[in-house]
Design a protein around this motif. Structure first.
Motif, PDB file in Angstrom:
ATOM      1  N   ILE A 102       0.561  -1.548  -0.047  1.00  0.00           N
ATOM      2  CA  ILE A 102       0.009  -0.482  -0.105  1.00  0.00           C
ATOM      3  C   ILE A 102       0.955   1.217  -0.065  1.00  0.00           C
ATOM      4  N   GLU A 103       1.800   1.152  -0.054  1.00  0.00           N
ATOM      5  CA  GLU A 103       2.875   2.813   1.185  1.00  0.00           C
ATOM      6  C   GLU A 103       3.688   2.564  -0.318  1.00  0.00           C
ATOM      7  N   HIS A 104       3.790   1.357  -1.472  1.00  0.00           N
ATOM      8  CA  HIS A 104       4.365   1.544  -2.779  1.00  0.00           C
ATOM      9  C   HIS A 104       3.277   1.734  -3.915  1.00  0.00           C
ATOM     10  N   GLY A 105       2.153   2.284  -3.853  1.00  0.00           N
ATOM     11  CA  GLY A 105       1.444   2.375  -4.733  1.00  0.00           C
ATOM     12  C   GLY A 105       1.469   1.046  -5.350  1.00  0.00           C
ATOM     13  N   ALA A 106       1.174  -0.490  -5.110  1.00  0.00           N
ATOM     14  CA  ALA A 106       0.772  -1.551  -5.533  1.00  0.00           C
ATOM     15  C   ALA A 106      -0.766  -2.074  -5.113  1.00  0.00           C
ATOM     16  N   SER A 107      -1.632  -2.516  -6.024  1.00  0.00           N
ATOM     17  CA  SER A 107      -2.560  -3.498  -5.311  1.00  0.00           C
ATOM     18  C   SER A 107      -2.853  -4.418  -5.647  1.00  0.00           C
ATOM     19  N   LEU A 108      -1.714  -4.994  -6.697  1.00  0.00           N
ATOM     20  CA  LEU A 108      -1.896  -6.590  -6.392  1.00  0.00           C
ATOM     21  C   LEU A 108      -0.296  -6.963  -6.364  1.00  0.00           C
ATOM     22  N   VAL A 109      -0.500  -8.329  -5.186  1.00  0.00           N
ATOM     23  CA  VAL A 109       0.392  -8.843  -4.585  1.00  0.00           C
ATOM     24  C   VAL A 109       0.693 -10.126  -4.960  1.00  0.00           C
ATOM     25  N   LEU A 110       1.896 -11.208  -5.853  1.00  0.00           N
ATOM     26  CA  LEU A 110       2.000 -12.388  -6.230  1.00  0.00           C
ATOM     27  C   LEU A 110       3.093 -12.951  -5.570  1.00  0.00           C
ATOM     28  N   LEU A 111       2.162 -14.182  -4.991  1.00  0.00           N
ATOM     29  CA  LEU A 111       2.684 -15.405  -4.338  1.00  0.00           C
ATOM     30  C   LEU A 111       2.966 -16.583  -4.484  1.00  0.00           C
ATOM     31  N   ALA A 112       4.410 -17.253  -4.014  1.00  0.00           N
ATOM     32  CA  ALA A 112       4.902 -18.572  -5.197  1.00  0.00           C
ATOM     33  C   ALA A 112       4.519 -19.526  -5.069  1.00  0.00           C
ATOM     34  N   HIS A 113       3.497 -19.646  -4.397  1.00  0.00           N
ATOM     35  CA  HIS A 113       2.662 -21.446  -3.482  1.00  0.00           C
ATOM     36  C   HIS A 113       2.885 -21.553  -4.740  1.00  0.00           C
ATOM     37  N   HIS A 114       3.168 -22.847  -4.902  1.00  0.00           N
ATOM     38  CA  HIS A 114       3.505 -23.610  -6.347  1.00  0.00           C
ATOM     39  C   HIS A 114       2.300 -25.590  -5.538  1.00  0.00           C
ATOM     40  N   ARG A 115       2.292 -26.279  -6.274  1.00  0.00           N
ATOM     41  CA  ARG A 115       0.618 -27.313  -6.228  1.00  0.00           C
ATOM     42  C   ARG A 115       1.339 -27.952  -4.913  1.00  0.00           C
ATOM     43  N   ARG A 116       3.193 -27.949  -4.775  1.00  0.00           N
ATOM     44  CA  ARG A 116       3.084 -29.447  -3.681  1.00  0.00           C
ATOM     45  C   ARG A 116       2.570 -28.840  -2.516  1.00  0.00           C
ATOM     46  N   ASP A 117       3.224 -27.122  -2.198  1.00  0.00           N
ATOM     47  CA  ASP A 117       2.984 -26.427  -1.644  1.00  0.00           C
ATOM     48  C   ASP A 117       0.946 -26.590  -1.076  1.00  0.00           C
ATOM     49  N   GLN A 118       0.055 -26.769  -1.886  1.00  0.00           N
ATOM     50  CA  GLN A 118      -1.585 -26.633  -2.152  1.00  0.00           C
ATOM     51  C   GLN A 118      -1.727 -28.198  -1.313  1.00  0.00           C
ATOM     52  N   ALA A 119      -1.012 -29.226  -2.314  1.00  0.00           N
ATOM     53  CA  ALA A 119      -0.759 -30.298  -1.560  1.00  0.00           C
ATOM     54  C   ALA A 119      -0.649 -30.795  -0.463  1.00  0.00           C
ATOM     55  N   GLU A 120       0.481 -30.255   0.403  1.00  0.00           N
ATOM     56  CA  GLU A 120       0.483 -30.542   1.545  1.00  0.00           C
ATOM     57  C   GLU A 120      -0.369 -29.201   2.531  1.00  0.00           C
ATOM     58  N   THR A 121      -0.731 -28.303   1.988  1.00  0.00           N
ATOM     59  CA  THR A 121      -2.177 -27.521   3.040  1.00  0.00           C
ATOM     60  C   THR A 121      -3.583 -28.538   2.868  1.00  0.00           C
ATOM     61  N   PHE A 122      -3.382 -29.158   2.195  1.00  0.00           N
ATOM     62  CA  PHE A 122      -4.412 -30.132   2.523  1.00  0.00           C
ATOM     63  C   PHE A 122      -4.318 -30.972   3.553  1.00  0.00           C
ATOM     64  N   VAL A 123      -3.321 -32.209   3.399  1.00  0.00           N
ATOM     65  CA  VAL A 123      -2.402 -32.966   4.552  1.00  0.00           C
ATOM     66  C   VAL A 123      -2.841 -32.303   5.991  1.00  0.00           C
ATOM     67  N   LEU A 124      -2.582 -31.230   5.873  1.00  0.00           N
ATOM     68  CA  LEU A 124      -2.206 -30.122   7.655  1.00  0.00           C
ATOM     69  C   LEU A 124      -3.385 -30.049   8.076  1.00  0.00           C
ATOM     70  N   GLN A 125      -4.528 -29.834   6.663  1.00  0.00           N
ATOM     71  CA  GLN A 125      -5.700 -29.271   7.400  1.00  0.00           C
ATOM     72  C   GLN A 125      -6.404 -30.438   7.683  1.00  0.00           C
ATOM     73  N   ALA A 126      -6.277 -31.873   6.606  1.00  0.00           N
ATOM     74  CA  ALA A 126      -6.856 -33.192   6.851  1.00  0.00           C
ATOM     75  C   ALA A 126      -6.813 -33.315   8.268  1.00  0.00           C
ATOM     76  N   LEU A 127      -5.206 -33.419   8.858  1.00  0.00           N
ATOM     77  CA  LEU A 127      -4.736 -33.890   9.938  1.00  0.00           C
ATOM     78  C   LEU A 127      -5.094 -32.992  11.117  1.00  0.00           C
ATOM     79  N   ARG A 128      -5.930 -32.391  10.317  1.00  0.00           N
ATOM     80  CA  ARG A 128      -6.326 -30.854  12.002  1.00  0.00           C
ATOM     81  C   ARG A 128      -7.687 -30.815  12.658  1.00  0.00           C
ATOM     82  N   ALA A 129      -8.711 -31.909  11.453  1.00  0.00           N
ATOM     83  CA  ALA A 129     -10.041 -32.168  11.017  1.00  0.00           C
ATOM     84  C   ALA A 129     -10.788 -31.096  10.717  1.00  0.00           C
ATOM     85  N   ALA A 130      -9.324 -29.734   9.980  1.00  0.00           N
ATOM     86  CA  ALA A 130     -10.256 -29.384   9.044  1.00  0.00           C
ATOM     87  C   ALA A 130     -11.935 -30.051   8.571  1.00  0.00           C
ATOM     88  N   GLY A 131     -12.935 -28.614   8.350  1.00  0.00           N
ATOM     89  CA  GLY A 131     -14.016 -29.087   7.401  1.00  0.00           C
ATOM     90  C   GLY A 131     -13.786 -28.757   6.455  1.00  0.00           C
TER      91      GLY A 131
END
Length: 429
Positions: A102-131
């Motif tokens: 915001i300070e430097h006038g950007a309204s779009l932020v890119l993040l470098a997460h990839h498919r492995r990160d998404q798969a890991e997140t799914f597993v971790l959330q399942a192990l936490r009994a997430a909905g």
């Protein structure tokens, strides 16, 4: 005039280095300026070294004519005793990234997460009994806190990124904390993932696809809750007679959605189970919450918020004189004003606006020639869910001008040819 700016969250590691490099190549051809946003958490002895590496890398690219600017923020605070370091660092990181963007006038932020990160997140959330919402993992794009956050490589395999780094001979840092198996994600990566992928080579793509299905299911559940709330809403409260008429699954789904819209955060599973058991027979009753309490009276459940000294005071006035986004932190959102040729509010009406909460009895005209009706009936007719109704009612000279979720009152629409603005309410998610 400065060129448009796009920001990349840049830790100096392999993934963010590859994303920053790819973004620079694309931006140079499109006349965009790229901000490399670096957050120094101060948790690792090498944190300052990583910041210097990032600054030097960006300086080298800038000398080659690439449109890059390095911006860093050092976090002074430390996690409190008992806090999850992972959760604390994540929250502090996003707060710092937002502030720098915001300070430097950007309204779009890119993040470098990839498919492995998404798969890991799914597993971790399942192990936490997430909905279902938790199993959805990370969204590819989301508007939050006044910015658009996007993960352009969420469907890209990790191996493709590694190949990109080798092909372009990109220098990057290695975070040795990724070897610390005290952290859940590191335990998954080192102790579980090798065996899982050896037994099931398609695990990464299958789990990422499962997260995508969960995202679709979450969207469907939100739409179902919106439909159910159209008949169960009672001036912001939950009509228990209409709620009890639903199936158990729909009652639970609606209750979760309504609680989140009222309290501003997901409800604990224990509270939802308790309410599912107690509400059908409840008379006059209360249930305490961290930020207020629930009150049941005459068949209507309401959320009564408590006072919070950290909450900003709600703004009561606003002046809109040009197009843009007007932040209203007290209302947890911003008002977007856009120049249009028709269907807007006369610009002259917007110079002195009053902002008010719903009190009951307000009348809104949804279209030219249509009768003015109460906000409750208009919301129900338009199937606007409760969480899209939050925000200020906007008046000019005592006349209702704009209602979040409904739009501009037809009685104030500007004639063609007159300077006018379209208005849109953007809540912070």
């Amino acid at each position: 005039m400065k060129p448009p700016r796009v920001a990349v969250a840049y830790s100096g590691g392999r993934d963010s280095t590859a994303l920053l490099h790819a973004t620079l190549k694309a931006a140079a051809a499109q006349g965009l300026q790229v901000l490399a946003l670096h957050v120094n958490h101060g948790l690792n002895p090498r944190a300052d070294e990583w910041q210097r590496h990032g600054a030097a890398q960006c300086k080298t690219w800038a000398r080659r004519g690439l449109p890059i600017e390095f911006v860093a923020h050092c976090i002074i605070e430390k996690p409190a005793r008992g806090d999850s370091v992972e959760a604390w660092a994540r929250q502090a990181r996003y707060k710092a990234l937002r502030g720098m963007a915001i300070e430097h006038g950007a309204s779009l932020v890119l993040l470098a997460h990839h498919r492995r990160d998404q798969a890991e997140t799914f597993v971790l959330q399942a192990l936490r009994a997430a909905g279902v919402a938790g199993l959805s993992g990370m969204p590819s794009t989301i508007e939050r806190d006044g910015l658009t956050w996007t993960r352009p490589w969420l469907d890209v395999p990790r191996e493709n990124i590694e190949a990109y780094v080798r092909r372009h001979r990109l220098r990057h840092v290695d975070d040795d904390s990724n070897e610390d198996t005290r952290f859940a994600r590191n335990r998954l990566r080192h102790a579980v993932w090798p065996a899982l992928s050896a037994a099931f080579p398609q695990a990464e793509s299958a789990l990422a696809d499962a997260a995508a299905w969960a995202q679709e299911a979450t969207a469907c559940l939100a739409e179902l809750a919106s439909i159910d709330l159209a008949s169960a809403d009672k001036s912001g409260g939950l009509d228990l007679r209409a709620w009890r008429a639903l199936s158990a699954a729909r009652r639970s789904n609606l209750l979760r959605a309504w609680l989140r819209s009222r309290a501003g955060q997901p409800a604990p599973a224990t509270l939802v189970r308790r309410l599912m058991d107690e509400l059908p027979e409840a008379g006059s009753a209360t249930w305490p919450l961290p930020r207020g309490e629930l009150r049941c009276y005459r068949g209507v459940l309401r959320f009564i918020g408590g006072t919070d000294s950290d909450e900003p005071q709600r703004e009561t006035t606003l002046s809109v004189r040009r197009a843009g986004a007007y932040a209203l932190p007290g209302w947890h959102g911003r008002l977007q004003a856009t120049r249009v040729r028709e269907g807007g509010v006369p610009l002259a009406w917007l110079a002195h606006l009053s902002l008010k909460a719903r009190e009951g009895g307000e009348q809104f005209q949804a279209g030219i020639g249509r009768p003015a009706r109460s906000l409750k009936k208009q919301f129900q007719a338009a199937a606007v869910p409760a969480w899209e109704r939050d925000g200020p009612l906007i008046y000019s000279g005592g006349q209702l001008v704009f209602v979040p979720g409904l739009g501009i009152d037809a009685r104030v629409l500007a004639p063609p040819g007159q300077a006018q603005m379209a208005l849109r309410w953007l809540p912070l998610r």
